[in-house]
Design an enzyme around this catalytic site. Sequence first.
Site, PDB file in Angstrom:
ATOM      1  N   HIS B  84       0.852  -1.197   0.000  1.00 28.48           N
ATOM      2  CA  HIS B  84       0.000   0.000   0.000  1.00 28.48           C
ATOM      3  C   HIS B  84       0.886   1.245   0.000  1.00 28.48           C
ATOM      4  CE1 HIS B  84      -3.067   2.935   1.130  1.00 28.48           C
ATOM      5  NE2 HIS B  84      -2.303   3.289   2.152  1.00 28.48           N
ATOM      6  N   ASP B 113       6.502  21.700 -26.433  1.00 28.59           N
ATOM      7  CA  ASP B 113       6.439  20.350 -25.842  1.00 28.59           C
ATOM      8  C   ASP B 113       7.496  20.315 -24.748  1.00 28.59           C
ATOM      9  OD1 ASP B 113       6.382  17.461 -25.409  1.00 28.59           O
ATOM     10  OD2 ASP B 113       5.344  17.364 -27.340  1.00 28.59           O
ATOM     11  N   TRP B 149       7.103  -0.075   3.851  1.00 25.39           N
ATOM     12  CA  TRP B 149       7.571   0.594   2.632  1.00 25.39           C
ATOM     13  C   TRP B 149       8.978   1.136   2.823  1.00 25.39           C
ATOM     14  CZ3 TRP B 149       8.745   5.716   1.041  1.00 25.39           C
ATOM     15  CH2 TRP B 149       8.697   6.671   2.044  1.00 25.39           C
ATOM     16  N   SER B 176      12.851   6.213 -13.961  1.00 17.65           N
ATOM     17  CA  SER B 176      11.782   7.001 -14.568  1.00 17.65           C
ATOM     18  C   SER B 176      11.759   8.406 -13.978  1.00 17.65           C
ATOM     19  CB  SER B 176      10.451   6.288 -14.344  1.00 17.65           C
ATOM     20  OG  SER B 176       9.388   7.176 -14.536  1.00 17.65           O
ATOM     21  N   SER B 177      11.869   8.482 -12.650  1.00 16.99           N
ATOM     22  CA  SER B 177      11.810   9.795 -12.002  1.00 16.99           C
ATOM     23  C   SER B 177      12.991  10.667 -12.403  1.00 16.99           C
ATOM     24  CB  SER B 177      11.835   9.643 -10.486  1.00 16.99           C
ATOM     25  OG  SER B 177      10.644   9.075 -10.047  1.00 16.99           O
ATOM     26  N   HIS B 260      13.219  11.753   3.531  1.00 17.85           N
ATOM     27  CA  HIS B 260      12.641  13.037   3.916  1.00 17.85           C
ATOM     28  C   HIS B 260      12.445  13.968   2.735  1.00 17.85           C
ATOM     29  CE1 HIS B 260      10.587  15.401   6.699  1.00 17.85           C
ATOM     30  NE2 HIS B 260      11.112  16.439   6.105  1.00 17.85           N
ATOM     31  N   GLU B 262      11.858  13.063  -0.107  1.00 19.75           N
ATOM     32  CA  GLU B 262      10.741  12.439  -0.808  1.00 19.75           C
ATOM     33  C   GLU B 262       9.397  13.021  -0.352  1.00 19.75           C
ATOM     34  OE1 GLU B 262      10.325  10.377  -3.235  1.00 19.75           O
ATOM     35  OE2 GLU B 262       8.214   9.861  -2.967  1.00 19.75           O
ATOM     36  N   TYR B 264       8.858  15.942   0.505  1.00 17.21           N
ATOM     37  CA  TYR B 264       8.672  17.234  -0.154  1.00 17.21           C
ATOM     38  C   TYR B 264       8.559  17.086  -1.654  1.00 17.21           C
ATOM     39  CZ  TYR B 264       9.083  19.038   4.403  1.00 17.21           C
ATOM     40  OH  TYR B 264       8.820  19.284   5.715  1.00 17.21           O
ATOM     41  N   SER B 275      -1.092  26.923  -5.413  1.00 15.94           N
ATOM     42  CA  SER B 275      -0.711  28.308  -5.692  1.00 15.94           C
ATOM     43  C   SER B 275      -1.277  28.812  -7.016  1.00 15.94           C
ATOM     44  CB  SER B 275       0.812  28.444  -5.721  1.00 15.94           C
ATOM     45  OG  SER B 275       1.345  28.083  -4.468  1.00 15.94           O
ATOM     46  N   HIS B 309      15.243  12.799  12.002  1.00 13.05           N
ATOM     47  CA  HIS B 309      14.083  12.925  12.895  1.00 13.05           C
ATOM     48  C   HIS B 309      13.116  11.752  12.716  1.00 13.05           C
ATOM     49  CE1 HIS B 309      11.926  15.571   9.678  1.00 13.05           C
ATOM     50  NE2 HIS B 309      11.607  14.316   9.524  1.00 13.05           N
ATOM     51  N   HIS B 310      13.364  10.932  11.697  1.00 14.89           N
ATOM     52  CA  HIS B 310      12.580   9.695  11.570  1.00 14.89           C
ATOM     53  C   HIS B 310      13.168   8.598  12.440  1.00 14.89           C
ATOM     54  CE1 HIS B 310      10.242  11.066   8.043  1.00 14.89           C
ATOM     55  NE2 HIS B 310      11.316  11.782   7.801  1.00 14.89           N
ATOM     56  N   THR B 335       7.229  26.795   5.857  1.00 15.96           N
ATOM     57  CA  THR B 335       5.914  26.204   5.613  1.00 15.96           C
ATOM     58  C   THR B 335       4.830  27.151   6.096  1.00 15.96           C
ATOM     59  OG1 THR B 335       6.978  24.101   6.099  1.00 15.96           O
ATOM     60  CG2 THR B 335       4.611  24.060   5.817  1.00 15.96           C
ATOM     61  N   LYS B 338       4.228  29.885   3.650  1.00 15.02           N
ATOM     62  CA  LYS B 338       3.376  29.501   2.529  1.00 15.02           C
ATOM     63  C   LYS B 338       1.902  29.549   2.918  1.00 15.02           C
ATOM     64  CE  LYS B 338       4.645  27.102  -0.730  1.00 15.02           C
ATOM     65  NZ  LYS B 338       5.539  27.151  -1.879  1.00 15.02           N
ATOM     66  N   ARG B 457       1.770   1.178  15.011  1.00 13.97           N
ATOM     67  CA  ARG B 457       1.340   1.025  13.620  1.00 13.97           C
ATOM     68  C   ARG B 457       1.778  -0.350  13.122  1.00 13.97           C
ATOM     69  NH1 ARG B 457       5.713   4.659  10.261  1.00 13.97           N
ATOM     70  NH2 ARG B 457       4.576   3.879   8.469  1.00 13.97           N
TER      71      ARG B 457
END
Lengths: 374, 533
Positions: B84, B113, B149, B176-177, B260, B262, B264, B275, B309-310, B335, B338, B457
Amino acid sequence: MRHRMATSASCVLLAGFPGLASAADRWNMQAPASIVAQDIYDLHMLMMGIIVVIFVAVFAVMFYSVFAHRRSKGHQAAQFHENTTVELVWTIVPLIILILMAWPATRTLLLLRDTSNPDITIKVTGYQWKWGYDYLGGEGEGISFVSALATSRDQIQGTVPKGEHYLLEVDNPLVVPLGKKIRILATGSDVIHSWWVPALGIKQDAIPGFVRDTWFRADKEGTFRGQCAELCGKDHGFMPVVVEVVSAEKYSAWVGEQKKMAARADDPNKTWTLADLMARGAKVYAANCMACHQANGQGVRGTFPALDGSKAVSGPKVDQISMVLNGKQGTAMAAFGKQLSDSEIAAVITYTRNSWGNKTGEAIQPAEVRAQRK
Amino acid sequence: MSASIHDTARAGHGGGEDHAHHPSGIMRWVMTTNHKDIGTMYLCFSFAMFLVGGLMAFIIRTELFQPGLQFVAPDFFNQMTTLHGLIMVFGAIMPAFVGFANWQIPMMIGAPDMAFPRMNNWSFWLLPPAALLLVISLFVPGGGPAAGWTMYVPLATQMGPGMDFSIFAVHILGMSSIMGSINIITTILNLRAPGMTMMKLPMFCWTWLITAYLLLAVMPVLAGAVTMILTDRHFGTSFFNAAGGGDPVLYQHIFWFFGHPEVYIIAIPAFGVISQVIPAFSRKPLFGYTAMVYATASIAILSFIVWAHHMYTAGMPVTGQVYFMYATMLIAVPTGVKVFNWVATMWKGSLTFETPMLFAVGFLFMFTMGGFSGLVLSMAAVDVQVHDTYYVVAHFHYVMVAGALFSAFAGVYFWLPKWTGRMYDETLGKWHFWLSMVFFNMTFFVQHFLGLAGMPRRVPDYALQFADFNMISSIGSMGFGVSQVLLPYIVYKAVRHGAKAPQRPWDGADTLEWTHLPAPAPYHSFETPPVVK
């Protein structure tokens, strides 16, 4: 002082929801039973207070705008799109709030990490899927046991009703005395686990090959329940942690009882048969030796020597007993003399001398181990 | 950023006569190098993956409806949570925003293009095999990956061949990315219309430019991390094996150095869509454009220095924890800027609340909640209590679902008239929003309480005191899932029976695709670049 302020702030917040306050444990962190847990609780409440105020302020502005500045009400759009002063204000003000928040956050963190001068040191080992506890120092030193889920399979499958402490009950809880500083040394034997007791404010990953420490000092008697917090495979959800905090007297009584039980189980004068020693030794090996020397006795080349076919194992037994008792300087081979009983050491040595390709046929007796203890 | 209305007709029909030149049928899609076709494929693929990942969420929440094991075995449950996560992050959310980038960036900067159309085709066509690898991993011996994951070792080392499938899937998705990012960076830097200076770039393009750099920086890191797992698994290395001199925590450091940013990579393009949408429906220019650009860049840079921090409970020197705590708290500043800027954009506007705006306001409200729970989590001491609990699950779903996904929905409704030339059914759109909003909060808000009260979790079963909230959450998730069926129906209905859309259905929208291109946007647009004053 800060405690009381934060706690009263939390009361004010909860008072807004009568009926919820009574079941606060369901809606908030568990009632703290240690100074660290209390500090964390208060810090969280303080943060929530600040957050709620900021949240309400920002979204009051937004919702005012949503209702007042609608085109359907004929509101014409202003065309401003810049204001340096405002930008500076809403950069600097949050920065100041954060700096103020950092103070209690750092204080709590430093308290949480201060593992110095413990009264009792306990090693916690995560296994798939149970916990091993070894009392390494302080009153109760030498006690060692494994703690596994006590909830029956039938309850989990739903064929019988679930008990009150469903999934949060174990066969052998960790017992510690009230008010004593307990240092926890966490490690894992297979994968990463995490030893977690919410009410004591303690969660520490148990990482194979490494030891990490943390501590708690329970200020309430009672039974505190937690769970493994790091995904560790199939039965991750089924390896609870239960800590029983008892008075100093009760703790001493418990220690005495454990020692007696250990003595009874391991009469050092008993003469064992080879088969019994092998069976016992396999368990001791799995718990203590396998992480390095591996299940097949091959070790890890270049790091941990193989036991299968090793001279240290097939050579004179006194040398091997000495090695296991005292360890080997400068290597990862630990001194197991303090961690294992005579019977356990005798059993595990017998096991290694008669497993894989090793076929000495010797049964080492506990008395031989005791004779070599200094 | 006020693009002049100029040259509309020419740019509009410029490509008209080329329509017939592309292959038809399936080969049109296989061979296409057209940014619009590729954007459409990305969006459809991402929605398909969203359904697959959603099905897995459905299985997870069904099992968690009540305490006890009812429907699936713990092993399979772990495979579901793992896949998931992987599918939603890499298969649904990331490709969705690449889809928006493909459709919108050329039109918004006045380019014909993307810069590398053939590479663009290849970037997309790498995705289906990667997705297939993830899905078939479920059917190999030992089943799919079940290590979460994040694929933490040594658990990931214990897995069956399903893990290798995931590792290769991650490699392919990473390629791909990276190619997509190179394309986006080159397009934005080189193909802007005359007069479109960097500081006139629509905010959506800015956010994607920054995101593309993030992707370039971290996707190779992830590829390296999973490759080390692969060699640890099969080739006798011991990068992460303590018994061989490695360190399992090293993996976590490497993973989160990717992980991390990722977060963002997912959030920043979402900021970009918001925006565009908020100014359009406020009929007022974006407040503090320059500050927004700098805030976005600051968030991106800060995202590289906060990874541990993870890992507050993994054990690190207390000075390290203090550093990571301060750095993480600092992210609240840009943040916050924004959020304040978006609210200031709405302030004294002339607001209307069509579906895109509803989703944007929903995003703003709930993303801020996710941000605040993030601030709570940044406090290392508090994190020790809530790390690896449902509090974290709630937090990142507020950011990923109410944040990124709602912003993607806002984008779809916002640009659908330009893409298809048809208007969607506004009433159904509003239903989609309100159902999503209510059920989303029903699913995830209660999870904050579960986490605080001590529910870990990634567990298939839980203690009895967690039963009520889990039931509420499960019911909410079913509602949320079913509500999403509205989206394809609304899009189908719009394409088939929708009213013809005018060139500029949103009078507040002022970027080039609205001011210069008819609806639907022609297959080839801006063969002659517009001039931006």
